[in-house]
Write a protein that holds these residues in place. Structure first.
Motif, PDB file in Angstrom:
ATOM      1  N   ASN A 172      -1.130   3.088  -4.915  1.00 17.40           N
ATOM      2  CA  ASN A 172       0.000   2.300  -4.405  1.00 17.40           C
ATOM      3  C   ASN A 172       0.888   3.121  -3.477  1.00 17.40           C
ATOM      4  O   ASN A 172       1.295   2.660  -2.405  1.00 17.40           O
ATOM      5  N   ILE A 226       1.428   2.146   0.538  1.00 15.39           N
ATOM      6  CA  ILE A 226       2.775   1.839   1.041  1.00 15.39           C
ATOM      7  C   ILE A 226       3.243   2.925   2.008  1.00 15.39           C
ATOM      8  O   ILE A 226       3.822   2.639   3.059  1.00 15.39           O
ATOM      9  N   THR A 238       4.945   2.238  -6.155  1.00 17.32           N
ATOM     10  CA  THR A 238       5.802   1.670  -5.113  1.00 17.32           C
ATOM     11  C   THR A 238       7.063   2.506  -4.926  1.00 17.32           C
ATOM     12  O   THR A 238       7.470   2.802  -3.791  1.00 17.32           O
ATOM     13  N   ALA A 296       3.677  -5.039   2.648  1.00 17.53           N
ATOM     14  CA  ALA A 296       2.827  -3.975   2.103  1.00 17.53           C
ATOM     15  C   ALA A 296       3.140  -3.736   0.630  1.00 17.53           C
ATOM     16  O   ALA A 296       2.221  -3.523  -0.181  1.00 17.53           O
ATOM     17  N   ILE A 297       4.429  -3.773   0.277  1.00 17.97           N
ATOM     18  CA  ILE A 297       4.808  -3.562  -1.126  1.00 17.97           C
ATOM     19  C   ILE A 297       4.256  -4.689  -2.000  1.00 17.97           C
ATOM     20  O   ILE A 297       3.642  -4.450  -3.048  1.00 17.97           O
TER      21      ILE A 297
END
Length: 405
Positions: free
Chosen positions: A32, A36, A346, A370-371
């Motif tokens: 993740n 990001i 994140t 994107a998150i």
């Protein structure tokens, strides 16, 4: 057993094995954060490129020597533009506001034993407004300087500081090759544009540059490196480009391939955006592999967990737990691992983008898409890779499970 009880039991199981749960989440966290971070860096790069192109000046067209094909070759295109071409554009293209021909080069400039490599720009007075420069002290090149071939120079802020330090450079003389130039102005800081430090520029009259430094190398007039053209309005850019191309074809008597190229800011922006967009996609795809690896890690740990918890599964089934109950518990455990790992990843990714923004010229580009995509994908990965171990656990025969324990 209701859903909340399933979640409570799954949470208690994961908390009871903190180390294993943390290591299982690590792959999702890294994946993740990477996705990001890479998308954020890519968007920051695109914004940086946009600012750099806009710093050339508002509504600017660039006339370059050589055909469009020659521009893409790793060689210098032929020098086919002359000062008279710039004059013709200014006089005959109605939508043009100002025209600034330029001759560029690089020479060593010195003052009382101090030397600095200057990016020479042979310019006209129009260069100041077309390219968006400002004078901090003194003045810029004037029309009278051009007519008289005056040996004067306006220095960029950084090269002025390197040569003169705290001394006022106005009125002083610097040496360049075998000539002396009087400093008549110092420019305001402008920064770098696409890797070129504009504050290391030294502006001299274009006629002086041609006659005293580079020499006349064309029988058709004073050759120029490129011509910057300021258009009155954004809506008139296509018309101005069309008119300039037709005018130069007539002047150069072209019947086949153009020996020049007219580029707009939009074309330059589109070309650079394609490059940065492709790099962003490549980086994001590479980072996404970490998410897939993290999902495999979750499945692997969940399979191990099924083996370790055989007695628990058998006991729960013996007292009435259904296959659905066992299936739900293991799936929820996998989803919790992925979701928590996704949230932590994140946070790490967003923090990394802000750190990059503070340490580099790139602006922090936080993409909500994107998150959301990364967190959704990580949760989906947990669900996908958690189904198989959960089915394996649900299929266990309670009697066999209790005996094997």
């Amino acid at each position: 057993m209701n859903f909340l009880e399933h979640v409570k039991m799954a949470t208690q199981t994961l908390v009871a094995h903190k180390m294993r749960s943390s290591l299982t989440m690590l792959g999702i966290i890294i994946g993740n954060a990477s996705v990001i971070g890479m998308i954020g860096v890519g968007e920051g790069a695109q914004e940086f490129v946009s600012q750099q192109v806009n710093s050339f000046g508002p509504n600017v067209l660039f006339v370059l020597p050589g055909s469009p094909e020659a521009q893409s070759r790793p060689v210098y295109p032929p020098q086919t533009l002359v000062l008279e071409d710039a004059t013709a554009i200014a006089e005959q293209v109605p939508s043009v506001k100002e025209v600034a021909p330029s001759i560029t080069g690089s020479e060593l400039m010195s003052y009382r034993g101090k030397n600095s490599s200057a990016a020479l720009v042979g310019a006209t007075p129009e260069y100041l407004t077309v390219r968006g420069f400002d004078v901090a002290r003194g003045r810029f090149i004037s029309d009278l300087d051009l007519k008289r071939n005056e040996q004067v120079v306006a220095l960029g802020s950084e090269i002025a500081e390197q040569l003169f330090g705290n001394e006022d450079p106005l009125g002083k003389s610097v040496r360049l090759k075998d000539i002396t130039l009087q400093v008549v102005g110092v420019m305001r800081p402008k920064g770098s544009t696409l890797g070129n430090n504009q504050d290391m520029n030294a502006f001299i009259p274009v006629t002086t540059m041609a006659n005293r430094i580079v020499g006349k190398t064309s029988p058709y007039g004073i050759q120029v490196t490129f011509i910057s053209v300021s258009v009155e309005d954004q809506s008139k850019m296509p018309a101005a480009q069309f008119q300039i191309e037709n005018l130069l074809r007539l002047r150069h008597k072209i019947t086949n391939e153009d020996d020049f190229t007219v580029q707009s800011q939009k074309e330059l922006m589109d070309r650079l955006s394609k490059i940065t967009g492709a790099l962003t996609l490549l980086l994001a795809a590479t980072a996404a592999i970490s998410l897939f690896v993290g999902g495999i890690g979750i499945m692997n740990i969940m399979l191990v967990s099924v083996t370790e918890r055989t007695q628990e599964i058998g006991l729960r089934k013996a007292i009435g737990a259904s296959q659905r109950d066992i299936l739900m518990q293991f799936i929820i455990e996998a989803v919790i691992l992925s979701a928590v790992g996704g949230l932590i990843g994140t946070t790490v990714g967003v923090s990394g983008i802000f750190i990059i923004g503070m340490l580099t010229p790139l602006e922090a580009g936080i993409s909500p898409v994107a998150i959301g995509l990364a967190v959704s994908v990580s949760g989906g990965i947990g669900l996908f890779f958690g189904v198989f171990p959960a089915k394996q656990a649900a299929k266990l025969d309670p009697i066999v499970a209790l005996r094997s324990a």
